[in-house]
Motif scaffolding. Structure first.
Motif, PDB file in Angstrom:
ATOM      1  N   UNK A   1       7.064  36.021   5.716  1.00 53.28           N
ATOM      2  CA  UNK A   1       6.629  36.563   4.707  1.00 53.28           C
ATOM      3  C   UNK A   1       7.501  37.483   3.906  1.00 53.28           C
ATOM      4  N   UNK A   2       7.982  38.792   4.533  1.00 56.57           N
ATOM      5  CA  UNK A   2       8.761  39.579   3.785  1.00 56.57           C
ATOM      6  C   UNK A   2      10.097  38.897   3.190  1.00 56.57           C
ATOM      7  N   UNK A   3      10.482  37.871   3.774  1.00 58.55           N
ATOM      8  CA  UNK A   3      11.609  37.286   3.287  1.00 58.55           C
ATOM      9  C   UNK A   3      11.215  36.400   2.236  1.00 58.55           C
ATOM     10  N   UNK A   4      10.069  35.949   2.408  1.00 57.65           N
ATOM     11  CA  UNK A   4       9.752  34.991   1.071  1.00 57.65           C
ATOM     12  C   UNK A   4       9.500  35.409  -0.064  1.00 57.65           C
ATOM     13  N   UNK A   5       9.011  36.971  -0.055  1.00 56.76           N
ATOM     14  CA  UNK A   5       9.018  37.848  -1.302  1.00 56.76           C
ATOM     15  C   UNK A   5      10.248  38.217  -1.769  1.00 56.76           C
ATOM     16  N   UNK A   6      11.254  38.416  -0.816  1.00 54.47           N
ATOM     17  CA  UNK A   6      12.487  38.850  -1.302  1.00 54.47           C
ATOM     18  C   UNK A   6      13.122  37.732  -2.025  1.00 54.47           C
ATOM     19  N   UNK A   7      12.956  36.507  -1.456  1.00 53.31           N
ATOM     20  CA  UNK A   7      13.653  35.234  -2.084  1.00 53.31           C
ATOM     21  C   UNK A   7      12.933  35.099  -3.531  1.00 53.31           C
ATOM     22  N   UNK A   8      11.850  35.292  -3.369  1.00 51.12           N
ATOM     23  CA  UNK A   8      11.159  35.247  -4.846  1.00 51.12           C
ATOM     24  C   UNK A   8      11.865  36.245  -5.912  1.00 51.12           C
ATOM     25  N   UNK A   9      11.991  37.230  -5.490  1.00 53.56           N
ATOM     26  CA  UNK A   9      12.633  38.395  -6.258  1.00 53.56           C
ATOM     27  C   UNK A   9      13.832  37.785  -6.709  1.00 53.56           C
ATOM     28  N   UNK A  10      14.689  37.273  -5.775  1.00 54.59           N
ATOM     29  CA  UNK A  10      15.964  36.678  -6.209  1.00 54.59           C
ATOM     30  C   UNK A  10      15.995  35.504  -7.231  1.00 54.59           C
ATOM     31  N   UNK A  11      15.061  34.631  -6.905  1.00 54.13           N
ATOM     32  CA  UNK A  11      14.643  33.402  -7.557  1.00 54.13           C
ATOM     33  C   UNK A  11      14.466  33.746  -8.884  1.00 54.13           C
ATOM     34  N   UNK A  12      13.982  34.955  -9.341  1.00 49.80           N
ATOM     35  CA  UNK A  12      13.553  35.376 -10.714  1.00 49.80           C
ATOM     36  C   UNK A  12      15.027  35.591 -11.599  1.00 49.80           C
TER      37      UNK A  12
ATOM     38  N   UNK B   1      11.368  41.175 -14.732  1.00 53.93           N
ATOM     39  CA  UNK B   1      12.004  42.377 -14.435  1.00 53.93           C
ATOM     40  C   UNK B   1      10.644  42.821 -13.328  1.00 53.93           C
ATOM     41  N   UNK B   2       9.517  42.753 -14.084  1.00 53.21           N
ATOM     42  CA  UNK B   2       8.329  43.291 -13.334  1.00 53.21           C
ATOM     43  C   UNK B   2       8.030  42.377 -12.028  1.00 53.21           C
ATOM     44  N   UNK B   3       8.311  41.015 -12.110  1.00 52.87           N
ATOM     45  CA  UNK B   3       8.106  40.215 -10.978  1.00 52.87           C
ATOM     46  C   UNK B   3       8.921  40.533  -9.848  1.00 52.87           C
ATOM     47  N   UNK B   4      10.278  40.969 -10.278  1.00 48.08           N
ATOM     48  CA  UNK B   4      11.150  41.274  -9.179  1.00 48.08           C
ATOM     49  C   UNK B   4      10.892  42.722  -8.621  1.00 48.08           C
ATOM     50  N   UNK B   5      10.423  43.618  -9.396  1.00 49.31           N
ATOM     51  CA  UNK B   5      10.064  44.840  -8.772  1.00 49.31           C
ATOM     52  C   UNK B   5       8.630  44.710  -7.817  1.00 49.31           C
ATOM     53  N   UNK B   6       7.786  43.885  -8.313  1.00 53.05           N
ATOM     54  CA  UNK B   6       6.395  43.515  -7.536  1.00 53.05           C
ATOM     55  C   UNK B   6       6.994  42.863  -6.053  1.00 53.05           C
ATOM     56  N   UNK B   7       7.794  41.782  -6.256  1.00 55.09           N
ATOM     57  CA  UNK B   7       7.997  41.030  -4.980  1.00 55.09           C
ATOM     58  C   UNK B   7       9.002  41.890  -3.984  1.00 55.09           C
ATOM     59  N   UNK B   8       9.726  42.814  -4.719  1.00 53.31           N
ATOM     60  CA  UNK B   8      10.847  43.703  -3.916  1.00 53.31           C
ATOM     61  C   UNK B   8       9.984  44.567  -2.964  1.00 53.31           C
ATOM     62  N   UNK B   9       9.160  45.446  -3.999  1.00 59.92           N
ATOM     63  CA  UNK B   9       8.529  46.508  -3.342  1.00 59.92           C
ATOM     64  C   UNK B   9       7.333  45.945  -2.266  1.00 59.92           C
ATOM     65  N   UNK B  10       6.807  44.634  -2.605  1.00 59.38           N
ATOM     66  CA  UNK B  10       5.775  44.210  -1.804  1.00 59.38           C
ATOM     67  C   UNK B  10       6.527  43.666  -0.464  1.00 59.38           C
ATOM     68  N   UNK B  11       7.929  43.162  -0.439  1.00 59.50           N
ATOM     69  CA  UNK B  11       8.465  42.906   0.704  1.00 59.50           C
ATOM     70  C   UNK B  11       8.944  44.140   1.520  1.00 59.50           C
ATOM     71  N   UNK B  12       9.228  45.184   0.918  1.00 53.39           N
ATOM     72  CA  UNK B  12       9.516  46.434   1.473  1.00 53.39           C
ATOM     73  C   UNK B  12       8.285  46.976   2.247  1.00 53.39           C
ATOM     74  N   UNK B  13       6.957  46.796   1.526  1.00 52.88           N
ATOM     75  CA  UNK B  13       5.859  47.380   2.177  1.00 52.88           C
ATOM     76  C   UNK B  13       5.445  46.478   3.562  1.00 52.88           C
ATOM     77  N   UNK B  14       5.386  45.176   3.361  1.00 56.58           N
ATOM     78  CA  UNK B  14       5.184  44.280   4.368  1.00 56.58           C
ATOM     79  C   UNK B  14       5.824  44.587   5.604  1.00 56.58           C
ATOM     80  N   UNK B  15       7.379  44.846   5.488  1.00 60.30           N
ATOM     81  CA  UNK B  15       8.429  45.137   6.173  1.00 60.30           C
ATOM     82  C   UNK B  15       7.853  46.526   7.060  1.00 60.30           C
ATOM     83  N   UNK B  16       7.437  47.613   6.475  1.00 60.78           N
ATOM     84  CA  UNK B  16       6.966  48.912   6.820  1.00 60.78           C
ATOM     85  C   UNK B  16       5.784  48.556   7.596  1.00 60.78           C
ATOM     86  N   UNK B  17       4.935  47.914   7.263  1.00 57.46           N
ATOM     87  CA  UNK B  17       3.492  47.526   7.897  1.00 57.46           C
ATOM     88  C   UNK B  17       4.040  46.552   9.032  1.00 57.46           C
ATOM     89  N   UNK B  18       4.918  45.889   9.092  1.00 56.78           N
ATOM     90  CA  UNK B  18       5.350  44.994  10.290  1.00 56.78           C
ATOM     91  C   UNK B  18       5.807  45.961  11.439  1.00 56.78           C
TER      92      UNK B  18
END
Length: 282
Positions: free
Chosen positions: A101-112, A129-146
């Motif tokens: 999931x964290x990798x998918x969120x990162x991929x979504x950010x790069x797809x933008x 840009x807002x979607x990139x920030x959302x997916x990027x920070x989302x991936x980071x938070x999921x990574x931390x919760x993992x």
């Protein structure tokens, strides 16, 4: 049944060992670098008019597509690793799905990035840009919760099983993993064929996650044959629910996908803490 379990183990174990071998991992990493470089060269050749004809119609003209393609390959490799972790505990399998999931969120950010012109400009791309920030920070938070999830897993009490039951249970999960691997290969080849033919199709990785949800439910039902206690059934069903939330997150629009992903991770952590602290000695 013992003969069937032995045959499944005979097929699965060498494949697992081959996939996890360090030499193969190194070769795959080198091939990934080459794939990224060749993608950039193919895109540049298409922009210069060197690549023409219907055969190369699927090659984009934006260099940022190469980043998305590379992350897609990384994601495919991680999904294959997930299949091989299914015979492990439910908690380990769920953890692997959060990694994906964290990798998918990162991929979504790069797809933008593929929606940006070259060279990059901010004007007119504020929403991207807002979607990139959302997916990027989302991936980071999921990574931390993992990390928190894996930390509490070390304190979770595993219920003991008889050696014969444990062998049968693991062999059954290996059989499911082999079937899942065949389905994944088929879906991947079908998607690749559609891409080369220029036909529109949905992301097969998202489709495969639906198969994973059904597989998780099947594993819960099989585990009940070997661990019929309420504790085990509730814990395993709870982990299956967390993977369902992940699947919904993948289908959700921007911003909601991050919230659902975080909710799934928090649910899995709370489930682990509750089951280990309150029912660990039951």
């Amino acid at each position: 049944m013992n003969f069937l379990y032995e045959k499944i183990t005979f097929i699965f174990d060498p494949l697992h060992h081959f996939w996890e071998h360090e030499k193969l991992s190194r070769k795959i990493s080198i091939m990934l670098v080459l794939f990224f470089v060749l993608s950039l060269l193919a895109i540049e050749a298409k922009r210069l008019g060197i690549l023409t004809g219907p055969l190369f119609s699927f090659v984009p003209t934006n260099h940022f597509y190469a980043i998305s393609a590379a992350f897609t390959v990384v994601l495919i490799l991680e999904v294959i690793s997930l299949v091989f972790t299914l015979p492990c505990s439910f908690s380990r399998s769920v953890g692997k799905q959060f990694e994906i999931l964290s990798l998918i969120l990162l991929r979504n950010a790069f797809k933008e990035l593929s929606k940006f012109p070259e060279p990059l400009t901010f004007h007119g791309n504020q929403e991207a840009v807002l979607r990139i920030l959302s997916d990027g920070f989302g991936a980071l938070l999921v990574f931390g919760l993992l990390g928190c999830y894996y930390l509490v897993q070390t304190k979770a009490a595993e219920k003991a099983m008889r050696p014969t039951d444990l062998y049968a249970f693991v062999a059954a999960k290996k059989g499911i993993a082999l079937t899942l691997l065949g389905i994944f290969i088929y879906m991947g080849l079908h998607s690749l064929t559609a891409t080369l033919a220029g036909r529109e199709h949905t992301d097969f990785l998202h489709q495969f996650y639906t198969v994973l949800i059904l597989t998780d439910i099947l594993l819960v039902l099989i585990s009940q044959c070997f661990q019929p206690s309420f504790y085990a059934v509730f814990r395993n069903s709870g982990f299956a629910l967390s993977t369902l939330i992940i699947r919904i997150a993948l289908a959700a629009p921007p911003y909601y996908n991050v919230l659902l992903g975080l909710a799934a991770a928090i649910f899995a952590i709370l489930l682990t803490l509750t089951s280990s602290r309150l029912f660990g000695k039951k």
